[in-house]
Motif scaffolding. Structure first.
Motif, short mmCIF file in Angstrom:
data_model
loop_
_atom_site.label_atom_id
_atom_site.label_comp_id
_atom_site.label_asym_id
_atom_site.label_seq_id
_atom_site.Cartn_x
_atom_site.Cartn_y
_atom_site.Cartn_z
N LEU A 7 -15.81 8.34 -0.12
CA LEU A 7 -15.51 9.67 0.44
C LEU A 7 -16.47 10.71 -0.13
N MET A 8 -16.69 10.68 -1.45
CA MET A 8 -17.53 11.71 -2.09
C MET A 8 -19.00 11.56 -1.71
N GLU A 9 -19.44 10.31 -1.57
CA GLU A 9 -20.86 10.11 -1.25
C GLU A 9 -21.17 10.44 0.19
N LYS A 10 -20.25 10.04 1.09
CA LYS A 10 -20.59 10.16 2.52
C LYS A 10 -20.00 11.40 3.19
N ASP A 11 -18.86 11.88 2.71
CA ASP A 11 -18.24 13.05 3.35
C ASP A 11 -17.78 14.04 2.28
N PRO A 12 -18.72 14.49 1.43
CA PRO A 12 -18.32 15.32 0.28
C PRO A 12 -17.65 16.63 0.68
N HIS A 13 -18.03 17.16 1.85
CA HIS A 13 -17.42 18.44 2.25
C HIS A 13 -15.94 18.32 2.54
#
Lengths: 167, 430
Positions: free
Chosen positions: B97-103
């Motif tokens: 989640l943090m790497e690919k969709d951090p927003h």
């Protein structure tokens, strides 16, 4: 990693430490982040640099020493230029982590916890790196290498050696 | 394999989803805008309570109710700490989640901060996740440039800043009170509860600690409402869950599925079945800290209640698959080494117990075990459980106890024959 003098923090490190000092409601909170700064410059926790960091932070050196000894990411002596950390925990074990370590030991001619004589590689076994779905895996410096096979490992190591040779 | 709509992973592989422009084109930050312009903090909390959202870090505590425990009118600042110290063996969802969709993580953090009236949120991310930390840091700067982070957000006089704080490689810091002592600059020793962090947390101030995946659900709950969210999953375990599949499975990886999906479906329909056509032996369904399920138990539904009824736990939903070629003594030994290494040493039962479990399992695995070792191991389990400040001690017990109870024959074979059960020592590396 920028050019560095033993026992002396670089300008960039000092700037970053002073930024961190003001980034938290209480500056003691920045200790771990300061350890990261020292580690990023040296590849280990250099004692004199740590002492300089503590002075900049206006905190007792012992607070930094305690933290550095508690957390596993901060070795207190130099490791290889490429520090290889192989995850050994269950999900990776099930996909061959033990055999992976054996292969690296043989290929590099060193044991776990040792550095190659040219200072290029060091080898460590570590606990779960949170990459279980792409096991087996290893971390070299701050990069993850996942879904490893014997042939991929050879090409990764060869690539790193070539990189060094070509400066 | 029923069709359903992904929520957290809808855009996970969308090109440049990690950039704020793409995230916003795909509907991002609409929920935060909606919250600050049309809802009071209390209304946000109320929606989250009604949604039934439970913590995704392992304990499954209702997220909105946790927020409602914050004392009012203390005059002290309130802090939000995002637990991104994902370290439970078998778990790798927050990292993706943090790497690919951090927003999405940042937007969820902002919504929670708004709800609890927090001005500085800390994201405590495990030190090894360098790339994820960089992604989050950049996302925060992008969000700052658009006016979602910083002073006077949306002209409403709301101030929220977010600080990314990197850990130092210690499993214990995923435990919420250890995380707080670590964030205060100390060694990561857990604290006695009560007082709970909601009352006396970071710097002695009221503090909420939420998991990354928990927070990632918030934008969707705000956008689409509590009833919509509660209609997914089971009545008591609402929403979707990211299941992390690893071990002897054909298609390891993260799968977002509705809560309550049968384990069999997870393994065979999504995971593609057991690796190399072997037979399944055991599954650890919720990260390394939960009891092992035997192969005949995989019709269990993957939600908090069903797994508890089946004698295990949903935990972090790290599903570790073990086939017939693995020795269960070796599996238990592997995890015992993990817990022994990660015990902070503060409580005697955990420090000593994890050490002796490792010593005894090691001698059984290496052909020097004695039959009475099995009862000694169970006795150590009883002496750790419930006798420590934090749950790490309790977490070290299930892998040992459940394997002895369910695979006692393998242990006995080891002790009698000084070797693994035939067929359980296959090489595993290609």
């Amino acid at each position: 990693m920028e050019q560095t003098t033993k026992g002396q923090l670089s300008k960039d490190s000092i700037t970053e430490i002073l930024r961190l000092k003001a980034a938290y409601p209480h500056r003691k909170s920045a200790i771990l982040m300061v350890l990261h700064v020292v580690f990023d410059q040296y590849g280990y926790i250099d004692r004199e640099a740590l002492s300089q960091a503590a002075e900049l932070m206006e905190l007792p050196l012992v607070d930094f020493e305690q933290a550095a000894s508690f957390y596993t990411l901060f070795p207190n002596q130099p490791v290889g230029k490429y520090h290889i950390q192989v995850c050994r925990t269950l999900s990776c074990h099930l996909r061959g982590a033990k055999e992976l370590v054996d292969m690296l030991r043989e290929h590099l001619g060193i044991g776990v916890g040792e550095v190659t004589s040219d200072g290029l590689f060091s080898l460590a076994e570590v606990e779960c790196l949170g990459s279980c779905g792409t096991a087996p895996m290893m971390q070299i410096n701050d990069a993850y290498y996942e879904n490893l096979t014997r042939s991929r490992i050879i090409s990764i190591l060869d690539e790193l050696k070539t990189k060094v040779r070509n400066g | 394999m029923a069709e359903f709509e992904k929520i957290l992973f809808k855009y996970i592989d969308f090109p440049e989803q990690d950039r704020i422009d793409t995230y916003m084109k795909n509907g991002g930050y609409a929920a935060f805008r909606k919250a600050v312009t049309t809802m009071t903090p209390e209304e946000v909390t109320d929606v989250v309570i009604k949604s039934g959202l439970r913590g995704r870090g392992g304990a499954g505590f209702p997220a909105g109710r946790k927020w409602s425990f914050l004392p009012k009118g203390t005059g002290k600042p309130v802090y939000l700490t995002v637990n991104a110290d994902e370290s439970e063996p078998g778990t790798f969802k927050d990292r993706e989640l943090m790497e690919k969709d951090p927003h999405m993580v940042i937007e969820g953090t902002l919504i929670a901060a708004y709800a609890i009236k927090c001005k500085i949120a800390f994201i405590y991310i495990r030190g090894e996740f360098t790339f994820a930390a960089r992604q989050l840091t950049r996302a925060i700067e992008e969000a700052r440039a658009k006016g979602f982070v910083g002073k006077n957000i949306s002209g409403k006089g709301i101030d929220i800043d977010i600080v990314v704080h990197r850990g130092g490689g210690a499993y214990i810091c995923g435990e919420e009170t250890a995380l707080l002592t670590s964030l205060e600059g100390g060694m990561g020793y857990p604290r006695v509860k009560p007082p709970f962090p909601a009352v006396a947390g970071l710097y002695g101030c009221p503090t909420i600690i939420n998991n990354v995946e928990t927070l990632a659900n918030l934008p969707h709950i705000i956008n689409r409402g509590a009833e919509w969210f509660a209609s997914i999953g089971t009545p008591k375990s609402t929403g979707t869950k990211i299941f992390c599949l690893s071990g002897h499975i054909n298609k390891p990886g993260n799968y977002e599925l509705p809560m309550g999906v049968p384990l069999r479906e997870v393994l065979y329909d999504y995971g593609g079945g057991i690796k190399d056509g072997h037979n399944l032996k055991a599954v650890i369904p919720g990260g390394s800290s939960v009891p092992v399920l035997t192969a005949d138990k995989i019709d269990v539904h993957m939600d908090f209640e069903s797994l508890a009824e089946a004698g295990s736990m949903l935990g972090s939903a790290g599903v570790i698959v073990i086939d017939e070629t693995m020795c269960m003594v070796r599996a238990a030994l592997n995890l015992a080494q993990f817990y022994q290494h990660e015990s902070c040493g503060q409580c005697t039962p955990c420090r000593q117990g994890t050490y002796w479990m490792l010593v005894i399992l090691n001698r059984i695995e290496h052909g020097e075990g004695r039959m009475e070792d099995l009862d000694t191991l169970l006795d150590i389990c009883d002496n750790i459980e419930g006798n420590t400040i934090c749950p790490l001690g309790d977490a070290a017990v299930p892998s040992v106890r459940s394997t002895i109870k369910q695979f006692r024959d393998e242990y006995e074979y080891h002790i009698t024959n000084k070797a693994c059960l035939p067929g359980t020592t296959a090489p595993r590396f290609e």
